[in-house]
Design a protein around this motif. Structure first.
Motif, PDB file in Angstrom:
ATOM      1  N   MET A 184       0.847  -1.170   0.000  1.00 15.28           N
ATOM      2  CA  MET A 184       0.000   0.000   0.000  1.00 15.28           C
ATOM      3  C   MET A 184       0.895   1.238   0.000  1.00 15.28           C
ATOM      4  O   MET A 184       1.822   1.361   0.783  1.00 15.28           O
ATOM      5  CB  MET A 184      -0.898  -0.002   1.229  1.00 15.28           C
ATOM      6  N   LYS A 185       0.588   2.177  -0.870  1.00 16.31           N
ATOM      7  CA  LYS A 185       1.356   3.415  -0.989  1.00 16.31           C
ATOM      8  C   LYS A 185       0.866   4.444   0.028  1.00 16.31           C
ATOM      9  O   LYS A 185      -0.326   4.633   0.205  1.00 16.31           O
ATOM     10  CB  LYS A 185       1.206   3.971  -2.404  1.00 16.31           C
ATOM     11  N   SER A 186       1.805   5.113   0.667  1.00 15.25           N
ATOM     12  CA  SER A 186       1.471   6.194   1.595  1.00 15.25           C
ATOM     13  C   SER A 186       1.579   7.524   0.867  1.00 15.25           C
ATOM     14  O   SER A 186       2.485   7.733   0.057  1.00 15.25           O
ATOM     15  CB  SER A 186       2.441   6.205   2.775  1.00 15.25           C
ATOM     16  N   ILE A 187       0.669   8.416   1.186  1.00 14.25           N
ATOM     17  CA  ILE A 187       0.688   9.775   0.650  1.00 14.25           C
ATOM     18  C   ILE A 187       0.644  10.712   1.847  1.00 14.25           C
ATOM     19  O   ILE A 187      -0.217  10.583   2.724  1.00 14.25           O
ATOM     20  CB  ILE A 187      -0.519  10.032  -0.287  1.00 14.25           C
ATOM     21  N   ARG A 188       1.567  11.654   1.859  1.00 18.53           N
ATOM     22  CA  ARG A 188       1.627  12.622   2.971  1.00 18.53           C
ATOM     23  C   ARG A 188       0.988  13.934   2.537  1.00 18.53           C
ATOM     24  O   ARG A 188       1.423  14.557   1.568  1.00 18.53           O
ATOM     25  CB  ARG A 188       3.070  12.841   3.405  1.00 18.53           C
ATOM     26  N   HIS A 209       9.885  21.311   5.756  1.00 16.22           N
ATOM     27  CA  HIS A 209      10.331  20.164   6.555  1.00 16.22           C
ATOM     28  C   HIS A 209       9.323  19.027   6.664  1.00 16.22           C
ATOM     29  O   HIS A 209       9.604  18.044   7.357  1.00 16.22           O
ATOM     30  CB  HIS A 209      10.692  20.636   7.970  1.00 16.22           C
ATOM     31  N   GLY A 210       8.176  19.139   6.045  1.00 10.12           N
ATOM     32  CA  GLY A 210       7.117  18.149   6.234  1.00 10.12           C
ATOM     33  C   GLY A 210       7.243  16.886   5.411  1.00 10.12           C
ATOM     34  O   GLY A 210       6.489  15.945   5.618  1.00 10.12           O
ATOM     35  N   ALA A 211       8.177  16.854   4.461  1.00  9.94           N
ATOM     36  CA  ALA A 211       8.311  15.691   3.565  1.00  9.94           C
ATOM     37  C   ALA A 211       6.952  15.304   2.978  1.00  9.94           C
ATOM     38  O   ALA A 211       6.557  14.144   2.981  1.00  9.94           O
ATOM     39  CB  ALA A 211       8.962  14.511   4.295  1.00  9.94           C
ATOM     40  N   LEU A 212       6.237  16.323   2.479  1.00  9.86           N
ATOM     41  CA  LEU A 212       4.874  16.136   1.979  1.00  9.86           C
ATOM     42  C   LEU A 212       4.846  15.800   0.498  1.00  9.86           C
ATOM     43  O   LEU A 212       5.701  16.224  -0.265  1.00  9.86           O
ATOM     44  CB  LEU A 212       4.071  17.423   2.181  1.00  9.86           C
ATOM     45  N   ASP A 213       3.787  15.090   0.124  1.00 11.02           N
ATOM     46  CA  ASP A 213       3.466  14.926  -1.294  1.00 11.02           C
ATOM     47  C   ASP A 213       2.601  16.088  -1.761  1.00 11.02           C
ATOM     48  O   ASP A 213       2.737  16.551  -2.888  1.00 11.02           O
ATOM     49  CB  ASP A 213       2.735  13.594  -1.516  1.00 11.02           C
ATOM     50  N   ARG A 245       3.430  19.023  -4.220  1.00 13.92           N
ATOM     51  CA  ARG A 245       2.452  19.684  -5.073  1.00 13.92           C
ATOM     52  C   ARG A 245       1.458  20.445  -4.196  1.00 13.92           C
ATOM     53  O   ARG A 245       1.187  20.050  -3.070  1.00 13.92           O
ATOM     54  CB  ARG A 245       1.750  18.655  -5.943  1.00 13.92           C
ATOM     55  N   ILE A 246       0.936  21.546  -4.737  1.00 11.77           N
ATOM     56  CA  ILE A 246       0.030  22.422  -3.992  1.00 11.77           C
ATOM     57  C   ILE A 246      -1.367  22.322  -4.584  1.00 11.77           C
ATOM     58  O   ILE A 246      -1.538  22.394  -5.802  1.00 11.77           O
ATOM     59  CB  ILE A 246       0.528  23.881  -4.047  1.00 11.77           C
ATOM     60  N   VAL A 247      -2.352  22.181  -3.703  1.00  7.87           N
ATOM     61  CA  VAL A 247      -3.762  22.173  -4.107  1.00  7.87           C
ATOM     62  C   VAL A 247      -4.469  23.201  -3.240  1.00  7.87           C
ATOM     63  O   VAL A 247      -4.340  23.188  -2.013  1.00  7.87           O
ATOM     64  CB  VAL A 247      -4.404  20.783  -3.914  1.00  7.87           C
ATOM     65  N   THR A 248      -5.220  24.100  -3.875  1.00  7.03           N
ATOM     66  CA  THR A 248      -5.871  25.165  -3.105  1.00  7.03           C
ATOM     67  C   THR A 248      -7.142  25.673  -3.780  1.00  7.03           C
ATOM     68  O   THR A 248      -7.264  25.640  -4.998  1.00  7.03           O
ATOM     69  CB  THR A 248      -4.908  26.355  -2.888  1.00  7.03           C
ATOM     70  N   LEU A 271     -10.475  18.853  -1.955  1.00  9.78           N
ATOM     71  CA  LEU A 271      -9.074  19.306  -2.010  1.00  9.78           C
ATOM     72  C   LEU A 271      -8.138  18.213  -1.503  1.00  9.78           C
ATOM     73  O   LEU A 271      -7.043  18.027  -2.042  1.00  9.78           O
ATOM     74  CB  LEU A 271      -8.899  20.562  -1.162  1.00  9.78           C
ATOM     75  N   PHE A 272      -8.553  17.490  -0.488  1.00 14.25           N
ATOM     76  CA  PHE A 272      -7.725  16.448   0.113  1.00 14.25           C
ATOM     77  C   PHE A 272      -7.936  15.101  -0.580  1.00 14.25           C
ATOM     78  O   PHE A 272      -6.982  14.333  -0.724  1.00 14.25           O
ATOM     79  CB  PHE A 272      -8.027  16.320   1.604  1.00 14.25           C
ATOM     80  N   LEU A 273      -9.155  14.813  -0.994  1.00 16.30           N
ATOM     81  CA  LEU A 273      -9.436  13.541  -1.663  1.00 16.30           C
ATOM     82  C   LEU A 273      -8.716  13.410  -2.994  1.00 16.30           C
ATOM     83  O   LEU A 273      -8.269  12.336  -3.360  1.00 16.30           O
ATOM     84  CB  LEU A 273     -10.940  13.380  -1.897  1.00 16.30           C
ATOM     85  N   ALA A 274      -8.585  14.507  -3.697  1.00 18.33           N
ATOM     86  CA  ALA A 274      -7.941  14.483  -5.020  1.00 18.33           C
ATOM     87  C   ALA A 274      -6.523  13.973  -4.905  1.00 18.33           C
ATOM     88  O   ALA A 274      -6.012  13.278  -5.750  1.00 18.33           O
ATOM     89  CB  ALA A 274      -7.973  15.881  -5.643  1.00 18.33           C
TER      90      ALA A 274
END
Length: 178
Positions: A1-5, A26-30, A78-81, A175-178
């Motif tokens: 299972m792939k993790s997405i931050r 510093h969040g190591a986010l996707d 990547r940024i979603v807003t 925004l988060f589900l995408a």
């Protein structure tokens, strides 16, 4: 299972910018998500767009993007807003201009449009439940009519390689589900 931050860069229009910068750096986010739009803020944005067709997006868009674009690009985030508010196209163009100012080349910025249904509502035969009158009879007193879009158009923009996706009115979870 792939993790997405995922990180929340904002939870409302006036939210602080500093936590978003910390996450970008510093969040190591996707994905860094800015949820900044409510019914009141979109109505205010529509009024701003009526005064100036080049405006109508979140007034903090420039400050937020100047603060996070470079670290997000560097870290592959990547940024979603929904900071596009009443004018996602102008917000996307402003984001591109900021990226150029920062020396960031090749940044792909997408705008999700289609939520503004004011013209269709005004032209239709829609009744106002409280009064029995028609929406069209209100003329220019109606400032805003927006449909809540879902995650689909955001997913499409991301699948096409967008680094930043700017929307108008979408469901907050979209925004988060995408």
């Amino acid at each position: 299972m792939k993790s997405i931050r995922l990180g929340a860069g904002a939870g409302y229009a006036g939210d602080r910018i500093e936590p978003a910068v910390e996450l970008a750096e510093h969040g190591a986010l996707d994905y860094l998500v800015f949820e900044c739009l409510a019914e009141r803020t979109i109505a205010l944005a529509q009024q701003a767009r009526l005064r100036d067709p080049a405006s109508g997006y979140d007034p903090l868009l420039e400050a937020r993007m100047r603060a996070v674009l470079e670290p997000c690009r560097r870290n592959g985030t990547r940024i979603v807003t929904n900071m596009g508010a009443a004018n996602p196209l102008a917000a996307a163009e402003k984001t591109r201009a900021i990226a150029r100012d920062l020396g960031l080349t090749g940044l792909k910025v997408a705008a999700v449009i289609g939520d503004d249904v004011l013209e269709a509502v005004g032209a239709g035969d829609y009744r106002i439940l409280e009064t029995g009158g028609r929406v069209g009879d209100l003329g220019n007193r109606v400032i805003s009519a927006n449909a809540y879009l879902g995650a689909g158009p955001i997913v499409e923009a991301l699948a096409r390689g967008a680094d930043v996706v700017v929307t108008g009115r979408v469901g907050d979870p979209a925004l988060f589900l995408a």
